[in-house]
Enzyme design. Structure first.
Site, mmCIF file in Angstrom:
data_model
loop_
_atom_site.group_PDB
_atom_site.id
_atom_site.type_symbol
_atom_site.label_atom_id
_atom_site.label_comp_id
_atom_site.label_asym_id
_atom_site.label_seq_id
_atom_site.Cartn_x
_atom_site.Cartn_y
_atom_site.Cartn_z
ATOM 1 N N HIS A 71 0.826 -1.220 0.000
ATOM 2 C CA HIS A 71 0.000 0.000 0.000
ATOM 3 C C HIS A 71 0.858 1.268 0.000
ATOM 4 O O HIS A 71 0.426 2.325 0.461
ATOM 5 C CB HIS A 71 -0.993 0.004 1.172
ATOM 6 C CG HIS A 71 -2.081 -1.034 1.001
ATOM 7 N ND1 HIS A 71 -3.228 -0.785 0.298
ATOM 8 C CD2 HIS A 71 -2.150 -2.321 1.397
ATOM 9 C CE1 HIS A 71 -3.977 -1.883 0.294
ATOM 10 N NE2 HIS A 71 -3.341 -2.834 0.950
ATOM 11 N N THR A 72 2.057 1.154 -0.487
ATOM 12 C CA THR A 72 2.922 2.325 -0.612
ATOM 13 C C THR A 72 2.923 2.851 -2.048
ATOM 14 O O THR A 72 3.246 4.015 -2.276
ATOM 15 C CB THR A 72 4.376 1.967 -0.228
ATOM 16 O OG1 THR A 72 4.695 0.721 -0.860
ATOM 17 C CG2 THR A 72 4.544 1.823 1.266
ATOM 18 N N GLY B 291 -7.680 -14.349 -7.091
ATOM 19 C CA GLY B 291 -7.996 -13.828 -5.751
ATOM 20 C C GLY B 291 -6.943 -14.179 -4.721
ATOM 21 O O GLY B 291 -7.178 -14.101 -3.524
ATOM 22 N N GLY C 83 -3.964 -12.718 -4.493
ATOM 23 C CA GLY C 83 -3.032 -11.609 -4.257
ATOM 24 C C GLY C 83 -1.763 -11.765 -5.076
ATOM 25 O O GLY C 83 -0.728 -11.190 -4.743
ATOM 26 N N ASP D 109 1.861 -3.852 -9.422
ATOM 27 C CA ASP D 109 1.611 -5.181 -9.989
ATOM 28 C C ASP D 109 1.977 -5.222 -11.466
ATOM 29 O O ASP D 109 2.655 -6.140 -11.928
ATOM 30 C CB ASP D 109 0.134 -5.561 -9.820
ATOM 31 C CG ASP D 109 -0.317 -5.506 -8.380
ATOM 32 O OD1 ASP D 109 0.563 -5.403 -7.496
ATOM 33 O OD2 ASP D 109 -1.529 -5.549 -8.135
ATOM 34 N N TYR E 130 -10.108 -1.032 -0.559
ATOM 35 C CA TYR E 130 -8.882 -0.557 -1.213
ATOM 36 C C TYR E 130 -9.053 0.912 -1.589
ATOM 37 O O TYR E 130 -8.204 1.756 -1.287
ATOM 38 C CB TYR E 130 -8.593 -1.401 -2.460
ATOM 39 C CG TYR E 130 -7.279 -1.073 -3.124
ATOM 40 C CD1 TYR E 130 -6.115 -1.719 -2.738
ATOM 41 C CD2 TYR E 130 -7.192 -0.092 -4.113
ATOM 42 C CE1 TYR E 130 -4.894 -1.413 -3.337
ATOM 43 C CE2 TYR E 130 -5.981 0.221 -4.708
ATOM 44 C CZ TYR E 130 -4.835 -0.442 -4.324
ATOM 45 O OH TYR E 130 -3.638 -0.126 -4.903
HETATM 46 C C1 GLA Z 1 -2.924 -4.357 -4.984
HETATM 47 C C2 GLA Z 1 -2.741 -3.206 -5.965
HETATM 48 C C3 GLA Z 1 -1.314 -2.667 -5.920
HETATM 49 C C4 GLA Z 1 -0.881 -2.364 -4.487
HETATM 50 C C5 GLA Z 1 -1.214 -3.529 -3.563
HETATM 51 C C6 GLA Z 1 -0.962 -3.193 -2.120
HETATM 52 O O1 GLA Z 1 -2.160 -5.464 -5.365
HETATM 53 O O2 GLA Z 1 -3.047 -3.611 -7.275
HETATM 54 O O3 GLA Z 1 -1.214 -1.533 -6.734
HETATM 55 O O4 GLA Z 1 -1.455 -1.173 -4.036
HETATM 56 O O5 GLA Z 1 -2.554 -3.949 -3.686
HETATM 57 O O6 GLA Z 1 0.377 -2.975 -1.905
#
Ligand code: GLA
Length: 382
Positions: A33-34, A119, A121, A169, A219
């Site tokens: 989340h940075t 789903g 991550g 990502d 989010y």
């Molecule tokens: C998801 C989002 C990314 C990032 C992460 C948290 O994967 O797609 O851009 O913000 O969450 O780090």
């Protein structure tokens, strides 16, 4: 992942010879989340991938087939817009970016599928967007750079999937390099590769096999909370445009003016950002233990201050933390389900996997999945 099935399906459906593209999922060592706070992240592409067979057609249609779902989708090129088929939107969203950039679209046939669990991550959506962006670049003979494709893929996610994701990502999946993690500055997009050698340890992912509904709405809420913090702090320093620019001491100084929830969110992001730099040095100095400790701190912050964990992730974290065979563990990605990333003693991988499977199943009634992943190259031709 083997693309034979995808090619065969393509030939059966479209009777044509396709171009083949592979696009990987990603892990993130630390820096959660940075990215949308203009901060730092430390991800890597992994050997869980989506493969694509793609070719132009002369019937002016987008004709897509999702092999894993065994579903097809069709739309006229001139009707290009968001559809009711969520998986097709990732591809349509990318096509829309090419159109915006001034490229003339033609009919495209595409069959795709892979082994990135949904789903979990591991960014299956970024892998799909990147892979299709890469395939379109080839078949439209477009002169777009990797960075442009990454940005188009991210915009596709914003505009067609409705998740205001950061850039991590798509960046990791596109620029991945075998055996290397990528320390990325999400503001300048400067990046550095770091060889991942964990010596007696190995990365092991454990999938909770849950994805709570909250994920995308929360989010977007977290993003908004961070922006609220920035708006307040900007009054004291007009160089601040994102939490990246805020020091812990400035935040602490204005604690009274900030809503306690927003305060916790900002504090987590500022600390997490500092942890990325420390983790990068720890890895460079072969200090795996220090890297692991930073991962534990990251999870605790995500759980207690950023509030994006869930009981299944916390359970896996607790089990890992109390094991003598693990030196680092945390939830990974957006949160509310998906995987934990763990640094586990190589020779104890089987033992640890067995015990975590049994204990997790006993408490939750769910089977966790365990993946031992290799770090690979980013999106490209097969
Ligand atoms: C998801 C989002 C990314 C990032 C992460 C948290 O994967 O797609 O851009 O913000 O969450 O780090």
């Amino acid at each position: 992942m083997n693309s034979n099935q995808i090619v065969k399906k393509f030939e059966d459906l479209f009777n044509n010879e396709p171009l083949l593209v592979r696009s990987p999922g990603r892990i993130n060592l630390i820096g959660e989340h940075t990215d949308y706070n203009d901060g730092f992240v430390f991800p890597a592409a992994i050997d869980k991938e989506i493969h694509f067979a793609v070719a132009k057609n002369d019937v002016n249609l987008f004709r897509f087939y999702a092999l894993d779902l065994q579903e097809s989708f069709e739309m006229k090129v001139e009707d290009l817009s968001k559809s009711d088929t969520s998986w097709a939107n990732y591809l349509l969203g990318v096509a829309a970016q090419y159109k915006k950039a001034g490229y003339e679209l033609e009919g495209v046939d595409c069959v795709f599928g892979g082994d990135i669990p949904l789903g979990a991550g591991l960014s299956s959506s970024a892998a799909i967007e990147n892979g299709f962006a890469f395939a379109l670049k080839e078949i439209l003979e477009a002169s777009v750079s990797k960075i442009q494709m990454i940005k188009m893929a991210q915009k596709a996610e914003h505009e067609y999937a409705g998740v205001m994701c950061g850039i991590m990502d798509q960046f990791a999946s596109m620029t991945g390099k075998k055996n290397n993690a990528i320390k990325l500055d999400c503001r300048s997009l400067d990046f550095e590769y770091a060889n991942i050698d964990l010596h007696d340890y190995e990365i092991l992912l454990v999938n909770t096999n849950v994805k709570h509904e909250l994920a995308s709405s929360e989010y977007n809420t977290r993003r908004a909370e961070c922006e609220t913090g920035v708006q307040i702090l900007q009054k004291y320093d007009n160089n601040i445009t994102a939490l990246r620019d805020v020091s812990l001491s400035l935040l602490q100084k204005h604690c009274e003016e900030i809503d306690p929830t927003v305060y916790k969110r900002c504090e987590f992001v500022i600390k997490e950002n500092l942890r990325v730099e420390k983790a990068f040095s720890a890895l460079a100095n072969n200090n795996i233990k220090a890297l692991g400790n930073l991962m534990y701190q990251s999870h605790e912050g995500l759980r207690d201050d950023y509030d994006v964990s869930c009981k299944e992730l916390d359970l896996l974290f607790d089990m890992a933390k109390k094991s003598n065979d693990v030196i680092g563990s945390r939830m990974m990605g957006g949160g509310f389900g998906g995987c934990t990333i763990n640094i586990v003693k190589k020779e104890k991988i089987n033992l640890f996997s067995e015990s975590i499977k049994n204990e997790y199943a006993k408490i939750t009634g769910l089977e966790p999945e365990i993946y031992s992943v290799k770090i690979t190259d980013g999106t490209g031709l097969i």
